[in-house]
Design an enzyme around this catalytic site. Structure first.
Site, PDB file in Angstrom:
ATOM      1  N   ARG A  50      11.113 -30.301  -6.958  1.00 42.36           N
ATOM      2  CA  ARG A  50      11.550 -27.673  -6.529  1.00 42.36           C
ATOM      3  C   ARG A  50      12.204 -29.085  -5.360  1.00 42.36           C
ATOM      4  O   ARG A  50      12.013 -27.394  -4.719  1.00 42.36           O
ATOM      5  CB  ARG A  50       9.856 -27.258  -6.620  1.00 42.36           C
ATOM      6  CG  ARG A  50      10.549 -26.453  -6.481  1.00 42.36           C
ATOM      7  CD  ARG A  50       9.337 -25.417  -6.803  1.00 42.36           C
ATOM      8  NE  ARG A  50       8.141 -25.834  -6.677  1.00 42.36           N
ATOM      9  CZ  ARG A  50       6.359 -25.247  -7.327  1.00 42.36           C
ATOM     10  NH1 ARG A  50       6.668 -23.997  -7.419  1.00 42.36           N
ATOM     11  NH2 ARG A  50       5.465 -25.751  -5.971  1.00 42.36           N
ATOM     12  N   LEU A  55      17.100 -26.884  -6.094  1.00 41.32           N
ATOM     13  CA  LEU A  55      17.098 -25.294  -6.146  1.00 41.32           C
ATOM     14  C   LEU A  55      17.337 -25.390  -4.242  1.00 41.32           C
ATOM     15  O   LEU A  55      18.382 -24.283  -3.887  1.00 41.32           O
ATOM     16  CB  LEU A  55      16.225 -24.343  -6.121  1.00 41.32           C
ATOM     17  CG  LEU A  55      16.202 -24.062  -7.356  1.00 41.32           C
ATOM     18  CD1 LEU A  55      15.094 -23.175  -7.777  1.00 41.32           C
ATOM     19  CD2 LEU A  55      17.500 -23.450  -8.020  1.00 41.32           C
ATOM     20  N   VAL A  59      13.464 -19.204 -10.896  1.00 44.91           N
ATOM     21  CA  VAL A  59      13.240 -19.504 -11.613  1.00 44.91           C
ATOM     22  C   VAL A  59      12.436 -20.498 -10.537  1.00 44.91           C
ATOM     23  O   VAL A  59      12.663 -20.670  -9.153  1.00 44.91           O
ATOM     24  CB  VAL A  59      14.670 -20.699 -11.603  1.00 44.91           C
ATOM     25  CG1 VAL A  59      15.445 -19.431 -12.453  1.00 44.91           C
ATOM     26  CG2 VAL A  59      15.647 -20.835 -11.039  1.00 44.91           C
ATOM     27  N   GLU A  60      11.803 -21.636 -11.526  1.00 40.51           N
ATOM     28  CA  GLU A  60      10.624 -22.438 -10.922  1.00 40.51           C
ATOM     29  C   GLU A  60       9.743 -21.880  -9.602  1.00 40.51           C
ATOM     30  O   GLU A  60       9.612 -22.237  -9.059  1.00 40.51           O
ATOM     31  CB  GLU A  60      11.580 -23.797 -10.080  1.00 40.51           C
ATOM     32  CG  GLU A  60      12.473 -24.643 -10.531  1.00 40.51           C
ATOM     33  CD  GLU A  60      12.656 -25.665 -10.089  1.00 40.51           C
ATOM     34  OE1 GLU A  60      12.735 -25.790  -8.617  1.00 40.51           O
ATOM     35  OE2 GLU A  60      13.890 -26.323 -10.700  1.00 40.51           O
ATOM     36  N   GLY A  61       9.476 -20.486 -10.377  1.00 42.53           N
ATOM     37  CA  GLY A  61       8.643 -20.296  -9.962  1.00 42.53           C
ATOM     38  C   GLY A  61       9.339 -18.826  -9.120  1.00 42.53           C
ATOM     39  O   GLY A  61       9.548 -18.992  -7.694  1.00 42.53           O
TER      40      GLY A  61
END
Length: 811
Positions: free
Chosen positions: A375, A379, A497-499
Site C-alpha cells: 500500500r 497507489l 480501493v485498498e481501504g
C-alpha cells in the site's frame, strides 16, 4: 522577593527536568536540591520537605508504588479498555514502526532523519526505466485501449510479459527482476504518467497478490511451481478479497471454507469446500491463478481441535471446477481488467492453502503484513507519477494557450491552481521516495503506508481537478489528443480501493498509529493482558513512563507555544530551519493531544472518528513534512527548488494547524485550556503566499533544471504521447521574440495566432530569415495541435461499434 525568586527558579528547574524527560529519581534529586537551597536561604524550614516526601517517596519505592497506585489503576484499566479482536490485533501488530514512531515521541531526532540513506536505482533498474519502460509508454495507445479495445493491445500485453513487468517483486532465483521498492515506484510513476490502465495492470501483480504472498509464506513446492510462471507472465495472478458484504471491512468477509472429506482426482481426501462471491477483483477476468481469502472452519476437527480457524488464503487455478470467472466490471471508463469471481461448493485440497495446512487460519495476518508494504508503493506511486506528468503538461499548455492576448499561465487565477499542481507534485514524489526508501531498509511501515495511500490519492484528485480547470474544453473533450480525460475519470478508483479513503483517514491512520507509534500504549495493553506479578510489573513500568511522557509533553507544548520553538534544534541554517522547529512544536502537541484524547475518551476514542481523523491529520502532515525536508536534503539542497519546498511545507503545516485547532472544539473546557497552552498567541503558520505561487507557476511554464527535476523519470521524449507538448513549448518560447520583431517592424500589435501569416509578413518586411520563418510555421502547427480537440462521426461513438478511429484533428 527572595521567596518569589526561589519559586520561579524552582519552577524553571523542575520544568526543565520534565521537558528533558529525566527519570523520577533524577527529578526527585532536583527537587531536593531546590528544597535545600530554600532551606539554606531561610525561606522555609520543614513543611515543603514533608510535602515533597509524601508526594515523591511512595512513587520512588517500587513495592509501595505498586500497592498504592499501580494495582488499582490496572484493575480499572482492564475494565474500561475494550477487548481487542484478533483481526484488530493482527492489523496493529503487522508491520514495523519507523519514522512515524519518532514523530509520536514529541521530540523528533532530525539528525536521525537525515542519516537514512537516500534511495538509489541500480544500473539494472535504471536501464529498465530507460529501456522497456520508455518503450511500452510509446507503444501504448491509451485512446485505443479505453475506447476501442477495452483492453491493452496484444502487442503491449506480450511486451509486458517478455520484459517481466509482472515480476518486479519476484526474486531472481525464480526468474524475476527482484527490484527494490524504490525502483518499483519509479516504474509505476512512469507508467501512470502515461496510462492508468498500464500502471494498474503492472502494479497489481507486484503488490498484494499471489507473488508477494508466495515468496513470504508459500511452501517450497508452491514457490517452485508458481513463481517462475508468474515471472514470465505464463501465469497472470489476481487476489480475491472484497465481497459485496465486505469492502473496506475486509475482516468481515462472508466467504467460507469448510474442512471436509471429498473426492479429488478419483480419491477421497480431506480438503476444503468453498462458497464465495467476490467482486472488484483486478485482473480477475484474465487471471490464470486466483488468490482467494475466506473464513475457514473445521466443524469435524479433521485437522485440529479448533473449529473456527479464521481467515485463510488459498491459490486456485482458473480451471478449478465450480469457479465462475471471466465477467468484467467497467470502472469509470478505465477498462483495466476487473471483475467478479464466484464459486459454490468448490472443493480443493488442503495443499492449495498458501503455506500449506500449517498456515490455515493465518491469512489475515499474511494479508495485512504484505499490505503494509504494497500500500506504500502502488497507489502512492501511481498518484505521484500522474501528478508529475500533469504538472509538466499543464505548465506547457498554460504557456502555449492564450486568452486576452497573453498566455493563460500568467493569469493570477491560473497561477494559483498551477502552484497547487506543482507544489503537490513535489510533495507527492517526496513521500514516495521516503516511504519506498524505508521499505528498502527493511521496514514494513503499516501506519506510513496508510498515510501515503490516503494523502497521495487525495492529492492526485486535487491536482487533476486543477488541471481540468486550467485546460477547460481541452480537458473535457475525449479523444486521441486528450491526455487528461481518462485519468480524471479514473481518479476515484484509487480513492476507493485498498481501504476507502474515508475509512483510512477516520479510522486506520490514527487507529493504528496511536497504538503502534505511541511509546507506551501498546505495552500497557499487552501488560494488562498478562496475569499475576509479571503483568503488574510490566504495567507499572509502562504506566509511570507514560505519566512522565504526558508531563513532559505538556511542559514542552507550553514552552514551545510561548515561543521556545524558535530555540529548538534544526539541522539546517537556511530558510528551511523554521520548518524543523515548527514540526518539533507540532510533534509535542500531537503527543500531548493523543494522551488527552485517550485519557478523556478511553475506549470511546475508537468510535470518535472525527477526533481520530484530526489526530491522524496531525500525524500525517508531520510525516509528509519530514519527507519533503528529507527530499530537499537528499537532492543536495538546491536553492532553485525552494519555492516547491516552501509551498509544500507551508501548505502541510497550515493544514495541520487547522486540524489541530478544530480538534480542540471536541473537548469543551479541556480543549479551550489546551488551545491556550499550545496557541497562546494564536495561529503561527500561514498558507503559501502569492509570491511563492507566482514563482512556481513561472517555473512550470518554461524548460529549466528545476522543472526537469520535478518531472524526473517521466516519459516525455519527443515521440511519446506527451512529449510533443515539450517540443511545442520550446518552439512557442522561441517564436515569441520573432513575433515581437515582426510587430516592431510592422508598427502595430499582432495577435499570437496564425503564426504562418506573421512569418510571411516578417519575411516580406525583411526581418525574418528562412530558418525563423520555418520556426514560426512549425510553432503554429504545434500550437494548433495542442489547443484543438477531437471530433467524430456519429456512428463511431455508438456503443458496440468497432474499427479504426475516425477522429478528425481540427488542426
Amino acid at each position: 522577593m527572595s521567596v518569589l525568586i526561589w519559586c520561579l527558579a524552582t519552577l524553571i528547574v523542575l520544568g526543565a527536568l520534565t521537558y528533558h524527560r529525566v527519570s523520577l529519581l533524577t527529578f526527585t534529586a532536583g527537587t531536593a536540591v531546590m528544597l535545600a537551597i530554600g532551606t539554606t536561604l531561610d525561606i522555609f524550614l520543614w513543611v515543603p520537605w514533608v510535602i515533597a516526601g509524601v508526594l515523591l517517596l511512595p512513587l520512588l519505592i517500587t513495592p509501595i508504588r505498586r500497592a498504592l497506585f499501580t494495582g488499582g489503576i490496572l484493575k480499572v484499566y482492564r475494565k474500561i479498555m475494550p477487548e481487542m479482536s484478533q483481526t484488530e490485533r493482527d492489523a496493529i501488530e503487522a508491520g514495523t514502526v519507523w519514522w512515524d514512531g519518532e514523530i509520536f515521541r514529541g521530540k523528533p531526532d532530525w539528525k536521525k532523519l537525515h542519516t537514512f540513506p537516500a534511495p538509489r536505482l541500480s544500473k539494472e533498474e535504471q536501464e529498465f526505466l530507460d529501456g522497456p519502460c520508455e518503450e511500452v509508454c510509446k507503444m501504448m495507445d491509451d485512446w485505443e485501449s479505453t475506447h476501442e479495445l477495452a483492453d491493452m493491445s496484444p502487442e503491449v500485453w506480450q511486451f509486458l510479459r517478455d520484459n517481466k513487468f509482472f515480476a518486479m517483486i519476484i526474486k531472481k532465483e525464480f526468474g524475476g527482476l527482484e527490484f527494490s521498492a524504490y525502483a518499483q515506484s519509479r516504474v509505476l510513476q512512469k507508467l501512470a504518467g502515461h496510462s492508468t490502465i498500464l500502471a494498474s495492470t503492472v502494479g497489481v501483480p507486484n503488490s498484494l497478490g499471489p507473488g508477494e504472498l508466495l515468496q513470504h509464506y508459500g511452501t517450497e513446492e508452491q514457490k517452485q511451481h508458481y513463481l517462475p510462471r508468474l515471472a514470465t507472465g505464463e501465469e497472470i495472478p489476481c487476489f480475491a478479497l472484497t465481497s459485496p458484504e465486505a469492502g473496506s471491512d475486509a475482516g468481515a468477509i462472508p466467504d467460507t471454507g469448510v474442512i471436509c472429506k471429498g473426492e479429488w482426482e478419483g480419491k477421497e481426501i480431506v480438503g476444503i469446500k468453498l462458497n464465495f462471491n467476490k467482486r472488484y477483483i483486478t485482473l480477475a477476468p484474465i487471471a490464470t491463478v486466483v488468490g482467494l481469502a475466506f473464513k475457514l472452519y473445521d466443524p469435524e476437527n479433521l485437522i485440529g481441535d479448533t473449529e473456527d480457524l479464521g481467515i485463510t488464503a488459498a491459490l486456485l487455478p482458473r480451471d478449478t471446477k465450480g469457479m465462475e470467472i471471466g465477467r468484467r466490471h467497467f470502472p469509470l471508463n478505465v477498462p483495466f481488467h476487473n471483475g467478479p469471481i464466484r464459486g459454490k461448493d468448490v472443493f480443493i485440497p488442503l495443499d492449495y492453502i498458501i503455506g500449506g495446512k500449517d498456515m490455515a487460519g493465518k491469512g489475515w495476518r499474511m494479508l495485512v503484513e504484505c499490505l503494509s508494504v504494497g500500500r506504500a508503493i502502488t497507489l502512492p506511486s501511481n498518484s505521484a507519477g500522474g501528478a508529475k506528468s500533469i504538472a509538466l503538461v499543464t505548465g506547457a499548455y498554460s504557456r502555449i494557450r492564450r486568452q486576452f492576448k497573453l498566455p493563460i499561465g500568467k493569469m493570477e487565477g491560473v497561477e494559483e491552481a498551477m502552484a497547487r499542481i506543482g507544489g503537490n507534485a513535489y510533495l507527492m514524489d517526496s513521500v514516495t521516495k521516503m516511504s519506498t526508501g524505508g521499505i528498502d531498509l527493511g521496514e514494513k511501515p503499516s501506519v506510513i503506508s496508510a498515510i501515503a495511500k490516503y494523502h497521495m490519492t487525495e492529492k492526485l484528485r486535487e491536482v487533476m481537478n486543477d488541471a481540468m480547470d486550467i485546460h477547460g474544453g481541452k480537458g473535457i473533450c475525449l479523444g486521441p489528443n486528450n491526455y487528461l480525460g481518462r485519468g480524471y475519470q479514473g481518479t476515484p478508483i484509487a480513492i476507493t480501493v485498498e481501504g476507502a479513503n474515508i475509512l483510512t483517514r477516520n479510522m486506520m491512520i490514527y487507529g493504528q498509529g496511536a497504538i503502534r507509534c505511541h511509546p507506551y500504549v501498546l505495552e500497557e495493553m499487552e501488560a494488562a493482558a498478562v496475569k499475576g506479578p509479571e503483568g503488574l510489573r510490566r504495567f507499572d513500568k509502562a504506566l509511570f513512563g507514560h505519566i512522565g511522557f504526558v508531563m513532559s509533553n505538556f511542559v514542552r507544548s507550553l514552552w514551545l507555544g510561548l515561543g521556545g520553538y524558535h530555540f529548538s534544534h534544526a539541522p539546517a541554517k537556511d530558510s528551511t530551519a523554521k520548518y524543523y522547529k515548527q514540526m518539533t512544536r507540532f510533534s509535542s502537541n500531537l503527543a500531548l493531544m493523543s494522551d488527552v484524547a485517550m485519557g478523556v475518551l478511553g475506549g470511546e476514542l475508537k468510535r470518535k472518528e472525527r477526533i481520530s481523523a484530526r489526530l491522524g491529520d496531525m500525524l500525517s502532515y508531520l510525516y509528509i513534512g519530514s519527507a519533503v525536508l528529507k527530499r530537499f536534503e537528499d537532492d543536495g539542497r538546491p536553492k532553485e527548488d525552494l519555492p516547491f519546498v516552501h509551498w509544500a511545507m507551508q501548505d502541510s503545516m497550515n493544514k495541520l494547524q487547522e486540524s489541530q485547532r478544530a480538534l480542540y472544539n471536541n473537548f469543551g473546557v479541556v480543549g479551550s485550556f489546551l488551545r491556550l497552552v499550545t496557541y497562546p498567541f494564536g495561529r503561527f503558520v500561514k498558507a503559501p503566499s502569492d509570491v511563492i505561487e507566482h514563482k512556481i507557476s513561472r517555473i512550470l511554464m518554461e524548460p529549466n533544471d528545476v522543472r526537469s527535476r520535478l518531472g524526473e523519470g517521466q516519459c516525455l521524449s519527443e515521440d511519446a504521447p506527451f512529449g510533443y507538448l515539450e517540443t511545442v513549448l520550446k518552439d512557442i518560447i522561441a517564436a515569441e521574440p520573432l513575433h515581437a520583431k515582426v510587430e516592431k517592424a510592422a508598427g502595430k500589435r499582432l495577435s499570437f495566432t496564425r503564426l504562418e501569416e506573421v512569418a510571411a509578413q516578417g519575411k516580406e518586411l525583411g526581418v525574418l530569415n528562412d530558418e525563423e520563418v520555418a520556426l514560426l510555421q512549425r510553432a503554429e502547427q504545434g500550437r494548433l495541435r495542442v489547443i484543438n480537440v477531437d471530433d467524430f462521426d456519429h456512428d463511431y461513438l455508438l456503443a458496440g461499434k468497432s474499427g479504426e478511429s475516425e477522429a478528425k484533428d481540427a488542426a
